[in-house]
Design a protein around this motif. Structure first.
Motif, PDB file in Angstrom:
ATOM      1  N   PRO A   1      -6.993  39.658 -33.938  1.00  0.00           N
ATOM      2  CA  PRO A   1      -6.314  40.958 -34.083  1.00  0.00           C
ATOM      3  C   PRO A   1      -4.924  40.870 -34.707  1.00  0.00           C
ATOM      4  O   PRO A   1      -4.380  41.869 -35.154  1.00  0.00           O
ATOM      5  N   LYS A   2      -4.343  39.665 -34.746  1.00  0.00           N
ATOM      6  CA  LYS A   2      -3.027  39.495 -35.364  1.00  0.00           C
ATOM      7  C   LYS A   2      -3.094  39.672 -36.880  1.00  0.00           C
ATOM      8  O   LYS A   2      -2.072  39.918 -37.525  1.00  0.00           O
TER       9      LYS A   2
ATOM     10  N   THR B   1      -9.323  40.721 -41.357  1.00  0.00           N
ATOM     11  CA  THR B   1      -9.222  39.939 -42.589  1.00  0.00           C
ATOM     12  C   THR B   1      -9.647  38.490 -42.391  1.00  0.00           C
ATOM     13  O   THR B   1      -9.742  37.746 -43.356  1.00  0.00           O
ATOM     14  N   LEU B   2      -9.889  38.094 -41.132  1.00  0.00           N
ATOM     15  CA  LEU B   2     -10.371  36.750 -40.835  1.00  0.00           C
ATOM     16  C   LEU B   2     -11.705  36.843 -40.099  1.00  0.00           C
ATOM     17  O   LEU B   2     -11.926  37.754 -39.294  1.00  0.00           O
TER      18      LEU B   2
END
Length: 235
Positions: free
Chosen positions: A176-177, A170-171
């Motif tokens: 991966p967080k 999403t970024l």
């Protein structure tokens, strides 16, 4: 409004149950009216998208069984894509993107008198990489798979569908967080056809059969188990 200029050079070789195709494409796409002027999200500074595409496909067919596999490669300049911008989404140009991957499909069809059965599955592997950062584009999953089973008797048709979507970033830094987890959704449905040419169709769908808790966009949860009733009239 959408303007798309495409040049294609297809090559097809067919031998009995086996077909091979090779395509080379040059695409030019102007920004759509919504891309430019969507209220609260349009971008009037967009450049046209320019791309080259190559794909090769192999298809096998024997009686009621068909199998196909297609590999593809795209080189895209000024790719137009919508990304989150606060509470809204906005289209931007990504200078240079390369996408490549493989799509495979399998389908089996059988008929016994008035009983028809169809069983199918597909799988797609996609890499979509920003060439400046060498990172995967957001909301583009590497893995996607579908499956279905359909049974038809006279005017009645029933089916089961399965959809799997792998995790997505999403970024843009691919932290991966902040990935969205993979999810699997199942749907079932039934349909009844009326009329001399079956132009009237009544149906019911039960979606997200197992009440999967998932998001396709960050912080926007999709509905749990839900129902859909419809009536279609085809002229």
């Amino acid at each position: 409004m959408k303007f798309l200029l495409e040049k294609s050079l297809p090559t097809i070789i067919q031998r009995h149950f086996y077909t091979i195709t090779l395509n080379g494409l040059r695409n030019f796409r102007m920004p759509t009216f919504n891309d430019l002027y969507w209220e609260g999200g349009g971008n009037t500074e967009l450049n046209p998208e320019d791309s080259y595409q190559v794909e090769m496909g192999h298809a096998f067919q024997y009686k009621g069984i068909s199998l196909s596999a297609t590999g593809f490669y795209n080189d895209i300049q000024d790719m137009i894509r919508w990304i989150p911008a606060g509470a809204n989404w906005q289209p931007i140009n990504t200078d240079h993107v390369k996408t490549y991957g493989l799509e495979a499909k399998l389908e089996v069809k059988q008929q016994f008198q008035q009983h028809q059965f169809r069983l199918g599955a597909s799988y797609g592997y996609t890499v979509s990489e920003n060439q400046e950062t060498k990172k995967q584009l957001i909301y583009v999953s590497n893995h996607k798979a579908t499956g279905y089973f359909n049974y038809t008797f006279k005017r009645v048709s029933t089916y089961y569908q399965l959809l799997y979507v792998g995790d997505v970033f999403t970024l843009s830094d691919n932290n991966p967080k902040y990935t969205l987890d993979a999810y699997t959704v199942s749907n079932v449905g039934a349909e009844y056809a009326l009329g001399a040419t079956k132009q009237y169709r009544f149906g019911i769908q039960l979606k997200n059969l197992f009440n999967e808790n998932y998001q396709s966009v960050a912080n926007r949860y999709m509905p749990g188990i839900n129902y859909n009733f419809y009536f279609n009239l085809n002229f």
